[in-house]
Design a protein around this motif. Structure first.
Motif, mmCIF file in Angstrom:
data_model
loop_
_atom_site.group_PDB
_atom_site.id
_atom_site.type_symbol
_atom_site.label_atom_id
_atom_site.label_comp_id
_atom_site.label_asym_id
_atom_site.label_seq_id
_atom_site.Cartn_x
_atom_site.Cartn_y
_atom_site.Cartn_z
ATOM 1 N N ILE A 129 0.849 -1.195 0.000
ATOM 2 C CA ILE A 129 0.000 0.000 0.000
ATOM 3 C C ILE A 129 0.876 1.233 0.000
ATOM 4 O O ILE A 129 1.717 1.418 0.891
ATOM 5 C CB ILE A 129 -0.941 0.014 1.226
ATOM 6 C CG1 ILE A 129 -1.766 -1.278 1.292
ATOM 7 C CG2 ILE A 129 -1.866 1.224 1.165
ATOM 8 C CD1 ILE A 129 -2.639 -1.391 2.519
ATOM 9 N N ILE A 161 -8.929 0.111 3.724
ATOM 10 C CA ILE A 161 -8.295 -0.671 2.657
ATOM 11 C C ILE A 161 -7.816 -2.017 3.197
ATOM 12 O O ILE A 161 -8.037 -3.066 2.586
ATOM 13 C CB ILE A 161 -7.117 0.120 2.039
ATOM 14 C CG1 ILE A 161 -7.634 1.370 1.328
ATOM 15 C CG2 ILE A 161 -6.320 -0.760 1.078
ATOM 16 C CD1 ILE A 161 -6.531 2.294 0.836
ATOM 17 N N THR A 227 -1.590 -1.080 -4.246
ATOM 18 C CA THR A 227 -2.688 -0.121 -4.327
ATOM 19 C C THR A 227 -2.261 1.213 -3.757
ATOM 20 O O THR A 227 -1.464 1.281 -2.812
ATOM 21 C CB THR A 227 -3.943 -0.624 -3.580
ATOM 22 O OG1 THR A 227 -4.997 0.343 -3.728
ATOM 23 C CG2 THR A 227 -3.672 -0.830 -2.102
ATOM 24 N N ASN A 228 -2.767 2.280 -4.336
ATOM 25 C CA ASN A 228 -2.562 3.600 -3.757
ATOM 26 C C ASN A 228 -3.292 3.670 -2.420
ATOM 27 O O ASN A 228 -4.377 3.099 -2.257
ATOM 28 C CB ASN A 228 -3.086 4.694 -4.689
ATOM 29 C CG ASN A 228 -2.269 4.802 -5.964
ATOM 30 O OD1 ASN A 228 -1.190 4.213 -6.081
ATOM 31 N ND2 ASN A 228 -2.772 5.549 -6.927
ATOM 32 N N TYR A 237 -9.934 -7.685 -4.290
ATOM 33 C CA TYR A 237 -8.523 -7.773 -4.672
ATOM 34 C C TYR A 237 -8.150 -9.205 -5.058
ATOM 35 O O TYR A 237 -7.321 -9.424 -5.953
ATOM 36 C CB TYR A 237 -7.640 -7.302 -3.522
ATOM 37 C CG TYR A 237 -7.894 -5.877 -3.084
ATOM 38 C CD1 TYR A 237 -7.432 -4.800 -3.834
ATOM 39 C CD2 TYR A 237 -8.596 -5.600 -1.907
ATOM 40 C CE1 TYR A 237 -7.662 -3.491 -3.440
ATOM 41 C CE2 TYR A 237 -8.837 -4.298 -1.503
ATOM 42 C CZ TYR A 237 -8.366 -3.249 -2.260
ATOM 43 O OH TYR A 237 -8.606 -1.957 -1.864
ATOM 44 N N ILE A 291 -4.670 0.579 -8.854
ATOM 45 C CA ILE A 291 -4.549 -0.752 -8.240
ATOM 46 C C ILE A 291 -3.896 -1.669 -9.260
ATOM 47 O O ILE A 291 -4.269 -1.650 -10.447
ATOM 48 C CB ILE A 291 -5.921 -1.321 -7.832
ATOM 49 C CG1 ILE A 291 -6.691 -0.311 -6.963
ATOM 50 C CG2 ILE A 291 -5.759 -2.641 -7.075
ATOM 51 C CD1 ILE A 291 -8.146 -0.667 -6.764
ATOM 52 N N TYR A 292 -2.921 -2.463 -8.828
ATOM 53 C CA TYR A 292 -2.115 -3.245 -9.761
ATOM 54 C C TYR A 292 -1.813 -4.632 -9.176
ATOM 55 O O TYR A 292 -1.841 -4.820 -7.963
ATOM 56 C CB TYR A 292 -0.776 -2.542 -10.041
ATOM 57 C CG TYR A 292 -0.895 -1.055 -10.220
ATOM 58 C CD1 TYR A 292 -1.098 -0.491 -11.476
ATOM 59 C CD2 TYR A 292 -0.820 -0.181 -9.120
ATOM 60 C CE1 TYR A 292 -1.224 0.878 -11.643
ATOM 61 C CE2 TYR A 292 -0.943 1.189 -9.280
ATOM 62 C CZ TYR A 292 -1.147 1.713 -10.530
ATOM 63 O OH TYR A 292 -1.272 3.069 -10.700
ATOM 64 N N TRP A 333 -15.734 3.159 -6.891
ATOM 65 C CA TRP A 333 -14.318 3.516 -6.758
ATOM 66 C C TRP A 333 -14.223 5.015 -6.497
ATOM 67 O O TRP A 333 -14.964 5.809 -7.078
ATOM 68 C CB TRP A 333 -13.581 3.149 -8.042
ATOM 69 C CG TRP A 333 -12.152 3.583 -8.142
ATOM 70 C CD1 TRP A 333 -11.047 2.881 -7.780
ATOM 71 C CD2 TRP A 333 -11.667 4.823 -8.679
ATOM 72 N NE1 TRP A 333 -9.902 3.594 -8.055
ATOM 73 C CE2 TRP A 333 -10.258 4.801 -8.605
ATOM 74 C CE3 TRP A 333 -12.282 5.964 -9.209
ATOM 75 C CZ2 TRP A 333 -9.457 5.852 -9.038
ATOM 76 C CZ3 TRP A 333 -11.491 7.024 -9.643
ATOM 77 C CH2 TRP A 333 -10.098 6.952 -9.552
#
Length: 351
Positions: A129, A161, A227-228, A237, A291-292, A333
């Motif tokens: 994060i 989160i 994720t940011n 996720y 998000i990756y 989102w």
């Protein structure tokens, strides 16, 4: 494997002529991961899964388009008399998690569903994060509080989160900190209070959305989620990670459909000749959702201590001829980057 009870499976039904938006709402509300399209007589016309919806979003289909444009018209079905072991075998062989039960007239009688939630154990994959940003756009709120620690619904954004990710089986977290990072570390510690493991990456100077993960030591051995720290979403996720694995990608980026309407009439020309008019056209693009999922090998494209953002990292992977893919989102989102966004978040998550 369980058979969904008589009342609950009906939540998966949608009539012919329903829209893609209605299918999305159905998937979100039922949690069954499938929508069954039926005619007025109750006969099964086709099915729509979460994957069908995401592929439609990538193709640019309108949310008010008929669901028939994306439904699979020949889903695997079973009769009500088929035994559990045979149903289990079919689901294994076809790699599916839902099988409609139909009678001789193809009318839907029920739904067999593989209960992944009950079977799934904690994931070994790490979630990173990014929580080191300065939060300048939220001044003066961030003068003495890092942005991920701003309260929403009575909890810091970062806590929401982590709790969301834990619901998906994630228990190993690394939080990248810089600005007022000690406040984050003091609040979360090692994560024991939340039943998770938390460690920290400490940036001496801002390294961008990808630069910080170049500091990972030791490096992850499994694909990991990034994720940011200011993105609030209802995304699963775990499903995004599974999507990444199924497609054999090295890097996956969650993307959202963004629509912008030109406030003016647009004139199409060839030279000085007017060939057409578009009255206040709507432009649709896919934008980065922050998000990756990354394979550990992509860390070789980073230099420890050097700034880098995520789009640049994806470009480096692409230049090596490796697979980078998009994960189209339909879930709610919100990027909490401005005061108005913070207020929207607080309206959604009231205390």
């Amino acid at each position: 494997m369980k058979s969904v009870d008589h009342q609950f499976w009906r939540k998966a039904l949608l009539p012919q002529g329903a829209t893609i938006q209605q299918a999305i709402s159905n998937l979100d509300e039922s949690g069954l991961q499938i929508v069954l399209i039926v005619c007025p007589e109750g006969r099964l016309q086709g099915s729509v899964t979460d994957g069908d919806v995401r592929r439609a979003l990538l193709r640019g289909l309108e949310l008010d388009s008929p669901v028939e444009q994306i439904m699979f018209t020949s889903p695997l079905v079973v009769p009500p008399e088929m035994g559990r072991e045979m149903v289990l075998h079919l689901m294994h062989a076809n790699k599916i998690h839902q099988v409609p039960i139909v009678d001789a007239e193809h009318c839907v009688l029920g739904l067999h569903s593989w209960d992944e939630v009950l079977e799934e154990s904690d994931r070994e994959n790490t979630m990173v994060i990014m929580a080191g940003g300065l939060g300048k756009r939220l001044l003066p709120l961030t003068e003495d509080c890092p942005k991920p620690m701003l309260p929403v619904g009575g909890k810091p954004i970062l806590e929401l989160i982590i709790e969301r990710a834990k619901m998906d089986g994630f228990v190993n977290f690394i939080v990248s900190v810089h600005y007022l990072g000690h406040m984050i570390e003091d609040y979360f510690g090692d994560g024991q209070k939340w039943g998770v493991n938390i460690s920290y990456l400490r940036e001496d100077s801002p390294l961008g959305t990808a630069g910080a993960i170049g500091l990972l030591n030791p490096r992850p051995t499994l694909p990991f989620v990034v994720t940011n720290g200011d993105v609030l979403t209802d995304i699963h996720y775990g499903e995004m990670l599974d999507f990444h694995l199924r497609h054999g990608a090295l890097a996956t980026m969650a993307v959202r459909l963004h629509e912008w309407q030109n406030p003016f009439g647009v004139i199409r020309t060839e030279g000085i000749k007017i060939i057409g008019f578009d009255e206040k056209p709507v432009y649709r693009t896919h934008v980065n959702a922050g998000i990756y999922v990354l394979d550990p090998i992509v860390l070789e494209e980073l230099v420890a201590g050097s700034p880098c953002d995520m789009p640049t990292l994806f470009e480096r992977v692409q230049q090596k001829g490796k697979s980078t893919i998009a994960y189209p989102m339909h879930e709610p989102w919100l990027d909490v980057g401005r005061p108005d966004d913070l207020q929207l978040a607080r309206n959604k998550y009231p205390v």
